[in-house]
Design an enzyme around this catalytic site. Structure first.
Site, mmCIF file in Angstrom:
data_model
loop_
_atom_site.group_PDB
_atom_site.id
_atom_site.type_symbol
_atom_site.label_atom_id
_atom_site.label_comp_id
_atom_site.label_asym_id
_atom_site.label_seq_id
_atom_site.Cartn_x
_atom_site.Cartn_y
_atom_site.Cartn_z
ATOM 1 N N ASP A 57 0.869 -1.177 0.000
ATOM 2 C CA ASP A 57 0.000 0.000 0.000
ATOM 3 C C ASP A 57 0.910 1.233 0.000
ATOM 4 O O ASP A 57 1.595 1.509 0.990
ATOM 5 C CB ASP A 57 -0.875 -0.049 1.272
ATOM 6 N N HIS A 58 0.897 1.935 -1.095
ATOM 7 C CA HIS A 58 1.849 3.039 -1.256
ATOM 8 C C HIS A 58 1.532 4.230 -0.339
ATOM 9 O O HIS A 58 2.328 5.141 -0.191
ATOM 10 C CB HIS A 58 1.872 3.490 -2.724
ATOM 11 N N ARG A 59 0.352 4.193 0.297
ATOM 12 C CA ARG A 59 0.059 5.260 1.264
ATOM 13 C C ARG A 59 0.882 5.074 2.528
ATOM 14 O O ARG A 59 1.108 6.005 3.278
ATOM 15 C CB ARG A 59 -1.442 5.232 1.643
#
Ligand code: CAO
Length: 456
Positions: free
Chosen positions: A428-430
């Site tokens: 999850d790039h967040r």
């Protein structure tokens, strides 16, 4: 009128302040012993409060949204012997509560625990609930009915749905108050939630995502008459396929995925695995158990991968429960191996065999699939060189594993034949940036390449 007797909430275990979600009778209704008077719904189960004897309901002491506990008075009932006369249309005024019946303990509630059938994704910890009573205080045996904030208690604002449906809706980020129920008394079924999501995805209105995600403004799904082009057969999706499909679609749409690819040199690991297999003929030791161990080591080194997003907070977990994607004839399920950090390779191998068998025999319970921190999806027994696994929300990363193959690896002077295992880490790039993901897979490869690192 003969003496009225109280119908009370019977023993409902540890549950307290359980909301009334449905009134099953009205004043004037003739009821039989054990007939449901109202439906209560806790986080775990839906249960009806039964009439303790035959009679006529003279007054309901509760309304939808009230929160009840064992002993709360639900209704005043005129016992059948005394109630031979036809009931009045509506009682003019609420009679004072009759004294509690001396004997006659209330019968046990007919608990209908919701299906514990496999659900593909772990449940979120404890998301926000539908509007509930403003006061949490339940009427006691002698207290008068508690008054509540009517606005918060309008029946229309308390969606009728079972715990399983509520959980399903929460997982999809659907606000149940927006869904129209098609079952009895407006109750919302899973199909209603699915239809709502489908309609939202087709442009009919977006499901309100928990955490404030906006809806997807997509063009409608193409409607094609396939039979126009050749013979077809229509086959309904299995329950697991429908559930996992909804979860996968939500996770794919809401999580910004990136997949990091790497290779681990497992030549030595494989030699050790074979040796272990020969020494332990009754336990199947596959590369997956080594991956579970290596993943735990990497999660310890990079705690952001062992986490979940909760609004603006990252919840870092101090435990290591690893979800394993298992392919079954009915679809994909993800049982969880708990405390993988405390288990040895053989113990993990045994447990992996047990949960895979349980999954394929459809014997997994929802508890078996909850609490995962990080998932592994291994297609290594089948084939392929790489793939993009979809993150199992609310986790933040998932490791995909493909089939190992002998490859020439340059040692600085020559090419060596090494057994290489392809790793595909979606994250999850967040929460995780690319550099952290590259470090994570590099460390995984290091550990798998030299298992002594597990001891560090
Ligand atoms: N490379 C080479 N061989 C591998 C391997 C790999 N990465 N992983 C497993 N193997 C071998 C095993 O050693 C085993 O060989 P033997 O039969 O000779 O001992 C064989 O492949 C079959 O292994 P397995 O699949 O039965 O066992 P596993 O522990 O690797 O996996 C399980 C168990 C339950 C994860 C697996 O059966 C499964 O269901 N995989 C599918 C998961 C899936 O569908 N993921 C996709 C999700 S996204 O849609």
């Amino acid at each position: 009128m003969a003496e009225l007797k109280e119908a009370r909430v019977p023993d409902i275990g540890d549950d307290k302040d359980v909301p009334v979600i449905e009134l099953l009778v009205q004043p004037g209704d003739v009821v039989k012993k054990d007939q449901g008077l109202v439906t209560l719904e806790s986080d775990k189960a839906t249960m009806e409060v039964p009439a303790p004897f035959d009679g006529i309901v003279r007054e309901l002491k509760v309304k939808v949204g009230d929160e009840l506990s064992e002993g709360s008075v639900v209704a005043l009932i005129e016992p059948a012997v005394a109630a031979a006369a036809p009931p009045p249309a509506k009682p003019a005024a609420a009679p004072a509560p009759a004294p509690a019946p001396a004997a006659a303990p209330a019968p046990a509630a007919v608990a209908r625990p919701e299906s514990a059938a496999p659900a593909p994704a772990p449940a979120p910890a404890k998301p926000a609930e539908a509007p509930r009573a403003a006061s949490a205080e339940a009427p006691s045996r002698s207290s008068p009915p508690v008054s509540f904030d009517a606005d918060a208690l309008m029946p229309a604002k308390v969606p009728h749905a079972s715990p399983a449906v509520r959980l399903f809706a929460r997982e999809l980020g659907v606000d149940l108050s927006q869904v129209t129920g098609s079952a009895r008394a407006g109750r919302i079924s899973k199909e209603d939630v699915q239809a709502f999501v489908k309609s939202a995805l087709a442009g009919g209105g977006a499901p309100r995502a928990t955490g404030g995600g906006g809806g997807l403004d997509l063009i409608p799904w193409p409607k094609v008459d396939f039979a126009k082009f050749g013979p077809v057969e229509s086959k309904p999706l299995s329950r697991i396929q429908k559930l996992s499909g909804a979860n996968l679609a939500r996770n794919w749409a809401m999580i910004p995925h990136v997949t990091q690819f790497d290779d681990a040199d497992i030549t030595e690991m494989e030699a050790f695995r074979k040796k272990l297999g020969e020494e332990n003929k009754d336990t199947k030791v596959t590369p997956l158990v080594f991956l579970i161990k290596a993943a735990v080591a990497a999660l310890k080194k990079y705690p952001a991968f062992n986490a979940s997003l909760d609004g603006d907070n990252l919840v870092l977990k101090k435990y290591f429960h690893i979800g394993i994607a298992v392919d079954t004839p009915d679809g994909l399920v993800v049982p969880v191996i708990r405390d993988a950090d405390r288990k040895g390779l053989l113990e993990l191998a045994k447990e992996l065999g047990e949960i895979s068998a349980k999954a394929r025999d459809k014997k997994l319970t929802s508890a078996d699939m909850q609490g995962g921190c990080f998932s592994i999806s291994s297609l290594g027994g089948i084939g392929g060189t790489a793939f993009t696994p979809i993150i199992n929300a609310p986790e933040v990363a998932i490791l995909g594993v493909s089939r190992s193959a002998m490859k020439p690896v340059w040692n600085g002077k020559d090419f060596d034949a090494r057994l290489m295992l392809p790793l595909s880490l979606s994250y999850d790039h967040r929460v995780i940036d690319g550099a952290a993901a590259a470090r994570f897979t590099a460390y995984l490869a290091q550990v798998l390449g030299d298992l002594r690192r597990l001891l560090l």
